[in-house]
Write a protein that holds these residues in place. Structure first.
Motif, PDB file in Angstrom:
ATOM      1  N   LEU A   1       0.907  -1.222  -0.023  1.00  0.00           N
ATOM      2  CA  LEU A   1      -0.127   0.053   0.021  1.00  0.00           C
ATOM      3  C   LEU A   1       1.014   1.069   0.128  1.00  0.00           C
ATOM      4  O   LEU A   1       0.594   2.202  -0.733  1.00  0.00           O
ATOM      5  CB  LEU A   1      -1.020   0.069   1.282  1.00  0.00           C
TER       6      LEU A   1
ATOM      7  N   VAL B   1      -0.863   4.957  -1.133  1.00  0.00           N
ATOM      8  CA  VAL B   1      -1.957   4.981  -0.304  1.00  0.00           C
ATOM      9  C   VAL B   1      -1.741   5.443   1.178  1.00  0.00           C
ATOM     10  O   VAL B   1      -1.160   4.676   1.735  1.00  0.00           O
ATOM     11  CB  VAL B   1      -2.680   3.462  -0.331  1.00  0.00           C
TER      12      VAL B   1
ATOM     13  N   PRO C   1      -6.118   3.360   3.272  1.00  0.00           N
ATOM     14  CA  PRO C   1      -6.560   2.457   2.414  1.00  0.00           C
ATOM     15  C   PRO C   1      -8.297   2.134   2.589  1.00  0.00           C
ATOM     16  O   PRO C   1      -8.848   2.367   3.475  1.00  0.00           O
ATOM     17  CB  PRO C   1      -6.030   1.093   3.222  1.00  0.00           C
TER      18      PRO C   1
ATOM     19  N   VAL D   1      -6.937  -2.140  -0.799  1.00  0.00           N
ATOM     20  CA  VAL D   1      -6.352  -3.481  -0.359  1.00  0.00           C
ATOM     21  C   VAL D   1      -6.534  -4.647  -1.321  1.00  0.00           C
ATOM     22  O   VAL D   1      -5.670  -5.413  -1.559  1.00  0.00           O
ATOM     23  CB  VAL D   1      -7.155  -3.828   1.301  1.00  0.00           C
TER      24      VAL D   1
ATOM     25  N   ALA E   1      -3.727  -4.219  -3.625  1.00  0.00           N
ATOM     26  CA  ALA E   1      -2.517  -4.501  -3.195  1.00  0.00           C
ATOM     27  C   ALA E   1      -2.252  -5.879  -3.064  1.00  0.00           C
ATOM     28  O   ALA E   1      -1.173  -6.340  -3.327  1.00  0.00           O
ATOM     29  CB  ALA E   1      -2.264  -3.922  -1.639  1.00  0.00           C
TER      30      ALA E   1
END
Length: 372
Positions: free
Chosen positions: A232, A237, A240, A245, A248
């Motif tokens: 992240l 980011v 988040p 997420v 990622a």
């Protein structure tokens, strides 16, 4: 339910013990399709030669009772077949492969925050995760990009990056072959364990037809698993979201795991072994860098990938059967490997780890035509 932060349990439909439910044939449903001497090679992520005496494809769960009474199934081995991402064919199946293809998705409970989403067993898993994110729902983002279908998720109790599906399942609908009726099993009745469930342990009894998931509009992100926070940060980011997420996790998986469309594999081939604490302590004394995680009172979970790597198997190749060079936990088919060749390699790897560390490895995929 197992460890970790569970989803909100105040979902709009209370859990009930296993109970009969009805399966109604939809008007749009098509008749089951039977194929004799079916070639399943392209339907498995390992891409090894795979055949079944019969393949029956069922798009409408209402047809399932009649299919299961068909004389072609009576007395034959029945393999419930999803996306083929957790199977290794070591020999042809002298029986029937049953593929449920129904993929309808619907919201069946909603109190404003807690939402129950029901999906047909044939829906592709990653596509379903992305659909829930598009609805503004959180809970499955850590399980992005796992191959397979919705129906396979509770059977294997899939998990990744700090989340396991037993934390998100609300209920499972299945046909109980012993009772000869459809039932709805609450999550607590599914016998979930690490990469295991009663559907897997009693594989001849259950045919999963749909799964309900308890999700939330309020994100409760699981970011503690190694790598997610760093990815992240790489993405820039700061705040988040579930969708970020998911992105990622996809980036991490793509960087570590070979694409089955390019290099045949079934993802992680071995379960992470769980050993007594004293055994883990002795191994840590000898190997201070060995990963180890709490697994309940008196037990520790070890990294199968680390053990295999330490035993020297990463990147190993026997002909076209090999171990991925980037991840020791992944067995790969470089082109023309047979399932029997991959199984022989897996047994050699497990024997090597047992001899060096005194730890037994068990496979995650179901092995067709042979025993472990």
């Amino acid at each position: 339910m197992r460890g970790g932060d569970p989803p909100p349990q105040g979902s709009p439909q209370p859990r009930q013990p296993a109970q009969p439910v009805s399966i109604a044939a939809s008007e749009a449903g098509s008749a089951p399709r039977w194929t004799r001497d079916a070639d399943l090679t392209a339907r498995t992520s390992f891409r090894v030669p795979a055949r079944a005496a019969w393949l029956v494809e069922v798009s409408d769960a209402g047809s399932l009772p009649a299919v299961l009474e068909d004389p072609r199934i009576a007395g034959a081995e029945l393999l419930v077949f999803g996306g083929g991402s957790n199977l290794l064919f070591a020999a042809p199946l002298d029986g029937v492969a049953l593929a449920l293809t129904g993929d309808a998705v619907e919201v069946v409970g909603d109190d404003g925050d807690h939402v129950v989403v029901r999906a047909g067993t044939g829906h592709g898993w990653h596509g379903f995760v992305q659909h829930t994110l598009s609805l503004g729902l959180s809970g499955l983002e850590n399980l992005s990009l796992i191959p397979g279908t919705v129906g396979a998720a509770p059977i294997q109790n899939i998990g990744a990056y700090g989340v396991e599906i037993d934390q998100r399942v609300h209920a499972v609908e299945a046909w109980d072959r012993d009772a000869g009726r459809p039932v709805r099993l609450a999550a607590d009745d599914c016998g979930f364990a690490y990469r295991d469930s009663r559907f897997k342990r009693e594989s001849g009894r259950w045919v999963v037809t749909a799964v309900e998931f308890a999700l939330s509009r309020t994100p409760r992100l699981q970011l503690g698993y190694a790598g997610i926070g760093a990815e992240l940060a790489t993405m820039g980011v700061v705040e988040p979201t579930p969708a970020l997420v998911s992105e990622a996790v996809c980036r991490i998986r793509r960087s570590k795991l070979p694409d089955p469309a390019v290099l045949g594999n079934a993802g992680s081939f071995f379960k992470n072994p769980i050993v007594p604490e004293d055994h883990a302590a002795a191994l840590l004394d000898a190997h201070p860098g060995m990963p180890s995680f709490a697994a309940g009172p008196g037990w520790r979970k070890l990294s199968a990938g680390w053990l295999i790597d330490a035993a020297g198997w990463k990147g190993h190749r026997d002909g076209d059967a090999g171990v991925a060079p980037g991840h020791a936990l992944v067995l790969v088919n470089h082109g023309q490997a047979s399932g029997a060749e991959l199984l022989a390699l897996a047994r050699r790897i497990a024997g090597s780890v047992q001899a060096r560390f005194g730890v037994a490895l068990e496979p995650e995929p179901r092995i067709v035509g042979a025993s472990w």
